[in-house]
Design a protein around this motif. Structure first.
Motif, PDB file in Angstrom:
ATOM      1  N   SER A  45       0.829  -1.215   0.000  1.00 31.28           N
ATOM      2  CA  SER A  45       0.000   0.000   0.000  1.00 31.28           C
ATOM      3  C   SER A  45       0.866   1.269   0.000  1.00 31.28           C
ATOM      4  CB  SER A  45      -0.949   0.003   1.195  1.00 31.28           C
ATOM      5  OG  SER A  45      -0.226   0.219   2.377  1.00 31.28           O
ATOM      6  N   LEU A  48       2.657   1.721  -3.750  1.00 30.23           N
ATOM      7  CA  LEU A  48       1.763   2.021  -4.882  1.00 30.23           C
ATOM      8  C   LEU A  48       1.841   3.474  -5.336  1.00 30.23           C
ATOM      9  CD1 LEU A  48      -1.548   0.079  -4.111  1.00 30.23           C
ATOM     10  CD2 LEU A  48      -0.052  -0.197  -6.077  1.00 30.23           C
ATOM     11  N   PHE A  49       2.355   4.328  -4.471  1.00 34.06           N
ATOM     12  CA  PHE A  49       2.444   5.758  -4.802  1.00 34.06           C
ATOM     13  C   PHE A  49       3.322   5.983  -6.037  1.00 34.06           C
ATOM     14  CE2 PHE A  49       4.323  10.049  -4.026  1.00 34.06           C
ATOM     15  CZ  PHE A  49       3.135  10.772  -4.087  1.00 34.06           C
ATOM     16  N   SER A  51       4.873   3.223  -8.400  1.00 28.48           N
ATOM     17  CA  SER A  51       4.479   2.359  -9.516  1.00 28.48           C
ATOM     18  C   SER A  51       4.195   0.958  -8.979  1.00 28.48           C
ATOM     19  CB  SER A  51       5.606   2.281 -10.555  1.00 28.48           C
ATOM     20  OG  SER A  51       6.730   1.680  -9.946  1.00 28.48           O
ATOM     21  N   TRP A  52       3.678   0.096  -9.854  1.00 28.97           N
ATOM     22  CA  TRP A  52       3.392  -1.275  -9.430  1.00 28.97           C
ATOM     23  C   TRP A  52       4.689  -2.022  -9.114  1.00 28.97           C
ATOM     24  CZ3 TRP A  52      -0.766  -3.489  -7.608  1.00 28.97           C
ATOM     25  CH2 TRP A  52      -2.000  -2.893  -7.845  1.00 28.97           C
ATOM     26  N   ALA A  55       5.930  -0.930  -5.864  1.00 30.64           N
ATOM     27  CA  ALA A  55       5.085  -1.492  -4.809  1.00 30.64           C
ATOM     28  C   ALA A  55       5.497  -2.928  -4.502  1.00 30.64           C
ATOM     29  CB  ALA A  55       3.625  -1.445  -5.247  1.00 30.64           C
ATOM     30  N   CYS A 116      -3.962   2.218   1.400  1.00 29.22           N
ATOM     31  CA  CYS A 116      -4.006   2.019  -0.049  1.00 29.22           C
ATOM     32  C   CYS A 116      -4.876   3.102  -0.707  1.00 29.22           C
ATOM     33  CB  CYS A 116      -4.607   0.641  -0.295  1.00 29.22           C
ATOM     34  SG  CYS A 116      -4.145  -0.062  -1.831  1.00 29.22           S
ATOM     35  N   PHE A 117      -6.021   3.346  -0.122  1.00 33.12           N
ATOM     36  CA  PHE A 117      -6.952   4.346  -0.651  1.00 33.12           C
ATOM     37  C   PHE A 117      -6.295   5.741  -0.647  1.00 33.12           C
ATOM     38  CE2 PHE A 117     -10.082   7.627   0.590  1.00 33.12           C
ATOM     39  CZ  PHE A 117     -10.799   7.687  -0.597  1.00 33.12           C
ATOM     40  N   THR A 119      -3.073   6.454  -0.513  1.00 33.07           N
ATOM     41  CA  THR A 119      -1.923   6.482  -1.429  1.00 33.07           C
ATOM     42  C   THR A 119      -2.380   6.695  -2.877  1.00 33.07           C
ATOM     43  OG1 THR A 119      -0.765   4.959   0.036  1.00 33.07           O
ATOM     44  CG2 THR A 119       0.129   5.179  -2.166  1.00 33.07           C
ATOM     45  N   LEU A 120      -3.415   5.947  -3.276  1.00 33.28           N
ATOM     46  CA  LEU A 120      -3.866   6.022  -4.673  1.00 33.28           C
ATOM     47  C   LEU A 120      -4.555   7.343  -5.009  1.00 33.28           C
ATOM     48  CD1 LEU A 120      -5.196   2.380  -5.197  1.00 33.28           C
ATOM     49  CD2 LEU A 120      -3.169   3.417  -6.233  1.00 33.28           C
ATOM     50  N   THR A 121      -5.064   8.033  -3.987  1.00 32.19           N
ATOM     51  CA  THR A 121      -5.807   9.268  -4.270  1.00 32.19           C
ATOM     52  C   THR A 121      -4.999  10.537  -3.947  1.00 32.19           C
ATOM     53  OG1 THR A 121      -6.804   9.104  -2.087  1.00 32.19           O
ATOM     54  CG2 THR A 121      -8.101   8.251  -3.938  1.00 32.19           C
ATOM     55  N   SER A 123      -1.914  13.155  -4.865  1.00 31.62           N
ATOM     56  CA  SER A 123      -1.089  13.585  -6.006  1.00 31.62           C
ATOM     57  C   SER A 123       0.351  13.813  -5.532  1.00 31.62           C
ATOM     58  CB  SER A 123      -1.643  14.889  -6.581  1.00 31.62           C
ATOM     59  OG  SER A 123      -1.511  15.898  -5.594  1.00 31.62           O
TER      60      SER A 123
END
Lengths: 222, 275
Positions: A45, A48-49, A51-52, A55, A116-117, A119-121, A123
Motif C-alpha cells: 500500500s 503504490l504511490f 508504480s506497481w 510497490a 491504499c486508498f 496512497t492512490l488518491t 497527487s
C-alpha cells in the motif's frame, strides 16, 4: 490454526502457547508468517504511490525491519527475563517478540485498505502529507503492538513481579521502538519521493536519531 | 591445565562433598530453605552464564549456607571478565563501526583497552564498596560473613555485566547505523544505567534472601543509601577510567586528565544534543 488465532487474540491463551516447550507446536512459524504477510500488505500500500513495480519491491522488503528487530532484541529480552526470574527461555523469548510483531503486522494489515486508498488518491504535491499519514498509521500499529505486548507480558509473569518490572518493561519497549524506527529509516524509501528515480535503498547520509534530534531542535527553537 | 583441574576439583566439592552447611566462625548454621537445592555449576562457561540467569535461587541458597563460596566467587569473576570484554569490544569499536576519521591503530588500541577497562571498572567498584557494605551490614545485624558478602556482590556484578552485554547487540546496531558521537555516548550511559538498576535490584533481592533477616526491611533507608553509594562509586570510577568511546577529534590516550565529573558531563551531553 484456530488455537493459534485464539492465542493471538487472547493474551492468556497466548501466554500458555508461548511458555509451551513443545517445539513442534508451530506457533512460532505461524507468528513469523503472520508478521511477514501483514508487513507485505502494508508495504504494497505504501509503494503504490510510485508504480506497481516499486510497490512489489517495497512489499518484499517490508518484513525486513521486523525480522531484524527480532534478531537484535532476542538476547536482551532473554537476559532480562532471566535476571527477573521469569523462567522465560530463549524459544519463549523469540515467540514473545514475534507475538508483539504479529500484533503490529495484523494492525498494519487492517489499516492497509485505508493506506491504499489514501496512497492512490494523493497527487505528487501531497507527498509530504502522505508520508506523515503513513508515519501516523505505523505509529498507531506500534502502539497497538505495545499494548498487546504489555498484556501478554502480564500474562507470562506472576502478579507480584508485575509492579516491580513495569519500569524495566517500559525501558525494553522503548529500546525496541527506537531500534524499529532506525530499521525503518535504514530500509527507506517506502513511499518514494516524486521526481527521484527508483532505488532499492537510499544513501545513509544521516539517521532517524539525527532526524529526530533536528526535529526537537526545530521545535525548541520556535 | 592445573588451574582447570583445581577448578574442576572445587566444583566437584560444591556438587558432592560440601552438600551440608558448614559452621561459620562460631555461628549456628542457617536453617535449610525448603525446596531450593544447592547450586550445581555446569562445566562450560557459557552454561554457567545461563545457569546464573536460570538458577540464581540455587546460587543464593549455596551462598546462604556458605557452601562452595570459592567456586561461586571465582565463577562470577570470570563471568564479569567475559561479559565485560564482550560489551567493551563493542563500546571501544564505536568509532570503527561509525567510520569516524580515526586511524586504524587508534581504533584497535581503543577496542583492546576498553575491552579490558569494562571488567576492571566493575571489579574495582566492587572492591571499593565491599568493606563498607560488609561493616554496615554487620552493624544492621545481617549476620552475613565477609566471604558471603563478597560472593553476593560478585554475583550481582555478574548479573549487571550480563545485562550490559545483552545490550551489546543494540549498541552494535546503532554504532553501525548512526554517525553521532554524542548520541552513542548517551546510549552507552543509558545502557550502563539500565544494567546498574537491574544489578542493584538483584543485589537488594539477594542480600535479603541470603540474610533471611526481616530487620533489613525496617532499615531500608540505610540499605537504600548503600545502593546509592554503590552507584555513585561506579559512575565516578567510570569517569576516572574514561575514555570508553574516544572522541573522534582527539588522539588515543589510555586515560584522560582529571577534570569535572560524570554528572557535569551528562548535563553537557544533553544540552549539546538540544543546542
Amino acid at each position: 490454526m484456530l488455537m493459534w488465532w485464539r492465542g493471538l487474540l487472547y493474551p492468556n491463551e497466548g501466554a500458555r502457547l508461548i511458555l509451551s516447550e513443545n517445539k513442534q507446536s508451530g506457533f512460532l512459524s505461524f507468528l513469523v508468517i503472520l508478521t511477514c504477510l501483514g508487513s507485505i500488505a502494508y508495504g504494497l500500500s505504501m509503494g503504490l504511490f510510485t508504480s506497481w513495480s516499486a510497490a512489489f519491491v517495497t512489499a518484499l522488503k517490508a518484513p525486513l525491519p521486523s525480522l531484524c528487530l527480532a534478531m537484535i532484541m532476542v538476547l536482551p529480552l532473554y537476559v532480562h527475563n532471566g535476571v527477573h526470574n521469569d523462567k522465560i527461555y530463549v524459544n519463549a523469548s523469540l515467540r514473545f517478540i514475534f507475538y508483539v510483531l504479529s500484533a503490529n503486522a495484523i494492525t498494519l494489515l487492517s489499516l492497509s485498505p485505508i493506506a491504499c486508498f489514501i496512497t492512490l488518491t494523493t497527487s505528487a504535491q501531497g507527498y509530504p502529507v502522505l508520508v506523515g499519514i503513513h508515519i501516523g498509521l505505523i505509529a498507531l500499529a506500534g502502539l497497538a503492538a505495545g499494548v498487546a505486548g504489555r498484556a501478554l507480558w502480564y500474562g507470562l509473569i506472576d502478579a507480584q513481579a508485575q509492579k516491580k518490572q513495569r519500569l524495566f518493561l517500559f525501558f525494553l519497549l522503548l529500546i525496541s521502538g527506537a531500534v524499529y524506527i532506525q530499521l525503518v529509516w535504514l530500509f527507506r524509501p517506502w513511499v518514494g519521493s516524486p521526481g527521484t528515480s527508483f532505488t532499492l535503498f537510499r544513501a545513509q547520509d544521516h539517521s532517524a536519531v539525527d532526524a529526530f534530534i533536528r526535529l526537537v531542535q526545530h521545535l525548541t527553537s520556535q | 591445565m592445573h588451574e582447570q583441574n583445581s577448578d574442576q576439583h572445587n566444583n566437584d566439592q560444591l556438587n558432592s562433598e560440601e552438600t551440608t552447611p558448614r559452621e561459620v566462625s562460631g555461628m549456628t548454621p542457617p536453617p535449610l530453605t525448603q525446596g531450593i537445592p544447592l547450586a550445581e555449576l555446569p562445566a562450560s562457561w557459557f552454561a554457567r552464564i545461563n545457569y546464573l540467569l536460570i538458577y540464581r535461587d540455587r546460587i543464593l541458597e549455596s551462598i546462604r549456607q556458605d557452601v562452595g563460596l570459592g567456586v561461586i566467587s571465582r565463577t562470577m569473576i570470570v563471568i564479569v571478565a567475559i561479559m565485560g570484554l564482550v560489551y567493551g569490544l563493542v563500546m571501544g569499536g564505536t568509532n570503527l563501526f561509525q567510520g569516524a576519521d580515526v586511524s586504524l591503530l587508534d581504533n584497535l588500541l581503543m577496542i583492546v583497552t576498553v575491552a579490558l577497562k569494562v571488567p576492571i571498572l566493575f571489579l574495582l567498584t566492587l572492591l571499593i564498596v565491599l568493606f563498607p557494605i560488609f561493616v554496615s551490614g554487620t552493624l544492621l545485624g545481617s549476620r552475613i560473613s565477609f566471604a558471603q558478602t563478597a560472593a553476593i556482590l560478585l554475583t550481582s556484578s555478574a548479573v549487571t555485566v550480563t545485562v550490559l552485554a545483552s545490550m551489546a547487540t543494540v549498541s552494535f546496531f546503532f554504532a553501525l547505523t548512526t554517525q553521532s558521537y554524542t548520541f552513542m555516548k548517551l546510549l552507552h550511559v543509558m545502557f550502563f544505567g539500565y544494567a546498574g538498576v537491574c544489578g542493584i535490584s538483584f543485589l537488594s533481592f539477594a542480600y535479603r534472601k541470603v540474610s533471611l533477616d526481616r530487620s533489613l526491611d525496617s532499615q531500608s533507608f540505610v540499605f537504600g543509601l548503600w545502593l546509592i553509594l554503590y552507584a555513585f562509586v561506579g559512575t565516578q570510577l567510570a569517569w576516572t577510567l574514561r575514555p570508553f568511546i574516544g572522541a573522534p577529534s582527539m588522539e588515543f590516550s589510555l586515560f584522560r586528565p582529571r577534570s569535572g565529573s560524570f554528572y557535569e558531563e551528562l548535563f553537557k551531553i544533553l544540552t549539546t544534543m538540544l543546542d
